[in-house]
Design an enzyme around this catalytic site. Sequence first.
Site, PDB file in Angstrom:
ATOM      1  N   LYS A 215      -4.503  14.418   9.632  1.00 60.17           N
ATOM      2  CA  LYS A 215      -5.440  14.099  10.491  1.00 60.17           C
ATOM      3  C   LYS A 215      -6.783  13.995  10.105  1.00 60.17           C
ATOM      4  CE  LYS A 215      -6.820  16.467  14.861  1.00 60.17           C
ATOM      5  NZ  LYS A 215      -6.509  17.509  15.787  1.00 60.17           N
ATOM      6  N   GLU A 221      -3.134  19.865  -0.057  1.00 58.09           N
ATOM      7  CA  GLU A 221      -1.495  19.370  -0.409  1.00 58.09           C
ATOM      8  C   GLU A 221      -1.611  17.794  -0.167  1.00 58.09           C
ATOM      9  OE1 GLU A 221      -2.524  21.720   1.778  1.00 58.09           O
ATOM     10  OE2 GLU A 221      -1.244  23.756   1.555  1.00 58.09           O
ATOM     11  N   GLY A 277      -2.505  19.043  15.615  1.00 60.98           N
ATOM     12  CA  GLY A 277      -1.459  18.694  14.696  1.00 60.98           C
ATOM     13  C   GLY A 277      -0.167  19.160  14.988  1.00 60.98           C
ATOM     14  N   ARG A 278       0.209  20.160  15.687  1.00 64.33           N
ATOM     15  CA  ARG A 278       1.491  20.562  15.814  1.00 64.33           C
ATOM     16  C   ARG A 278       2.114  19.964  17.438  1.00 64.33           C
ATOM     17  NH1 ARG A 278      -2.081  24.499  15.584  1.00 64.33           N
ATOM     18  NH2 ARG A 278      -2.647  25.650  17.677  1.00 64.33           N
ATOM     19  N   GLU A 363       1.810  29.108  15.365  1.00 66.54           N
ATOM     20  CA  GLU A 363       0.557  28.876  15.184  1.00 66.54           C
ATOM     21  C   GLU A 363      -0.056  28.573  16.504  1.00 66.54           C
ATOM     22  OE1 GLU A 363      -0.293  26.096  11.629  1.00 66.54           O
ATOM     23  OE2 GLU A 363      -0.725  24.649  13.131  1.00 66.54           O
ATOM     24  N   HIS A 394      28.285  32.989  11.572  1.00 62.19           N
ATOM     25  CA  HIS A 394      28.912  33.569  10.575  1.00 62.19           C
ATOM     26  C   HIS A 394      27.802  34.237   9.541  1.00 62.19           C
ATOM     27  CE1 HIS A 394      32.891  31.752  11.553  1.00 62.19           C
ATOM     28  NE2 HIS A 394      31.895  30.885  12.056  1.00 62.19           N
ATOM     29  N   LYS A 514      -6.857  27.144   3.940  1.00 65.25           N
ATOM     30  CA  LYS A 514      -7.271  25.967   3.336  1.00 65.25           C
ATOM     31  C   LYS A 514      -8.694  26.270   2.458  1.00 65.25           C
ATOM     32  CE  LYS A 514      -5.564  22.601   6.918  1.00 65.25           C
ATOM     33  NZ  LYS A 514      -5.755  21.385   7.660  1.00 65.25           N
TER      34      LYS A 514
HETATM   35  C1  G6Q Z   1      -1.468  22.112  13.163  1.00 62.13           C
HETATM   36  C2  G6Q Z   1      -2.293  22.456  12.199  1.00 62.13           C
HETATM   37  C3  G6Q Z   1      -1.858  22.223  10.800  1.00 62.13           C
HETATM   38  C4  G6Q Z   1      -2.256  21.007  10.191  1.00 62.13           C
HETATM   39  C5  G6Q Z   1      -2.103  20.804   8.682  1.00 62.13           C
HETATM   40  C6  G6Q Z   1      -2.181  19.358   8.353  1.00 62.13           C
HETATM   41  O1  G6Q Z   1      -1.423  22.150  14.549  1.00 62.13           O
HETATM   42  O2  G6Q Z   1      -3.768  22.179  12.585  1.00 62.13           O
HETATM   43  O3  G6Q Z   1      -0.490  22.703  10.562  1.00 62.13           O
HETATM   44  O4  G6Q Z   1      -1.309  20.101  10.945  1.00 62.13           O
HETATM   45  O5  G6Q Z   1      -2.899  21.873   8.232  1.00 62.13           O
HETATM   46  O6  G6Q Z   1      -3.539  18.897   8.334  1.00 62.13           O
HETATM   47  P1  G6Q Z   1      -4.078  17.551   8.452  1.00 62.13           P
HETATM   48  O7  G6Q Z   1      -3.221  16.641   9.279  1.00 62.13           O
HETATM   49  O8  G6Q Z   1      -5.449  17.388   8.796  1.00 62.13           O
HETATM   50  O9  G6Q Z   1      -3.635  17.159   6.930  1.00 62.13           O
END
Ligand code: G6Q
Length: 550
Positions: A215, A221, A277-278, A363, A394, A514
């Site tokens: 986003k 990462e 994001g989620r 989250e 199990h 971050k």
């Molecule tokens: C989700 C969070 C988080 C995010 C990641 C990746 O709701 O905000 O999990 O999706 O940190 O972020 P970017 O899409 O900006 O790389």
Amino acid sequence: MGPQKQTAIAPPLTRRKAWKKLQTHFKKIRETHLRTLFAEDAQRGQSMTAEGAGLFLDYSKNRVTPETVKLLIQLADECGLRPRIDAMFRGDKINITEKRAVLHVALRAPRGALILVDGEDVVPQVHAVLDRMADFSHRVRSGAWTGYTGKPIRNLINVGIGGSDLGPVMAHEALKHYSERKLTCRFVSNVDGTDFAEAVQDLDPAETLFIISSKTFTTLETMTNAHTAREWLLAGMGGDERAVARHFVAVSTNAGEVGKFGIDTANMFGFWDWVGGRYSMDSAIGLSTMLAIGEDYFREMLAGFHEMDEHFCSAPFEQNLPVLMGLLAVWYGNFFNASTIAVLPYEQYLKRFPAYLQQLTMESNGKSVTLDGMCVDYSTGAIYWGEPGTNGQHSFYQLIHQGTRLIPCDFIAFGAALNPLGRHHDMLLANVFAQSEALAFGKTPEQVEAEGTPDWLVPHRVFEGNRPSNTILADRLTPAALGRLVALYEHSVFTQGTIWGINSFDQWGVELGKALAQRIIPELESPSEPALGHDSSTNNLIRRYRAIKA
Ligand code: G6Q
């Protein structure tokens, strides 16, 4: 644009009338066994069910009476759940800490619907992106989009993390049955180089397409993996930079950074700041999903999401699946002090569903401050976890059956198998029904004795029972069913967050992580000994790492 007013949240939750009534009611029924509840009401197994958007919910094996449900719904009313739902669907900026609307529901709104953000209808934008995604996925799937050397794309790698990874990974597994098997689809998320190295070790760069999903397009990462992917591609292409445009596309809201990376913004698929994001697997973040299953199935999945949205908006709370599930989560978390909820899909394709839900639920509702900035004096989001059945039986089910902790369970099962093999599906379903039955009713000492068990062994073989569960049953795992299921949990999370008066849509904890890592990276990489200003533990760990590295 709709009105932007916030729903009033006073008085605090624990002083609400319904809360107090629930406390009194809890004292009355806390010891009541599910055996008694079922014995007293022969219709319970039929009456305590709800159906909506193609999903059937049996919540009869919960430690509730009709009175409990009535009081929980009264609590939802007192907490303004209805106006909050309306505010979300209307596009109000209910994510107050980030001053954003929360409109994942717009991602699956049908063409022609009207949803305004800052006076602008966002539905046409959503469909414009979907149409571009569809066009792109047709070209890749048909072989019309080729790699730089003219070879067709056979491998897709989604590079992303958190919300830009977990949904696509889960959907890839969940919808494998519907996917184009000629395409290899992999996911790289961890900044641990092993993740990337293993993902590409048997792939030909000339046949590989990277989808950089971020986003913000600044996440450590993802950007590290994206640059490594670029180097890997160029190494396989004789260093020809022109190859990048044929092998990289981006999913992002940040066109500037996408351009700087070298991806043609014509090959960028956008989304908007009102998609968390989620909550984004049904946005362009789902590009890898669409590439794998094709446009039609992807649109079916969106239609499934939308059906559940409609159900959430319109069904009376007594019959509203996300509302009931959300309220039950509050009941166990705040009255029984249960700290976890197990999600147990009896469907192998849903093996990543619990991991996906962990982010969605934890989250979102891992918050300890209310919307008006007050510290809560009650528990909020539960720990969600789980594994597919029957494997879990199990392993950890022992603790659910005979341990000392109360762990409400969500069982998820489908009537029809996608891979019907002999008696497998009957056995699978027999297991899921048996588990919820055993958890609820247990086995009394009398029953154990009657089996001829020696006296000394009886206590070990007694099952107390009274362990609550929901069972969610659907016909078959289709793309639409997956959409309904995800939306069910999204709205359950929203219901819980509304009762607790918290913001389910920010994630300052993620933001802190971050920022902190960015500070330590130069300290690890500095050729000279850096001056360290952390606590003594962190300083020491950094020094030891530098020594090992040297
Ligand atoms: C989700 C969070 C988080 C995010 C990641 C990746 O709701 O905000 O999990 O999706 O940190 O972020 P970017 O899409 O900006 O790389």
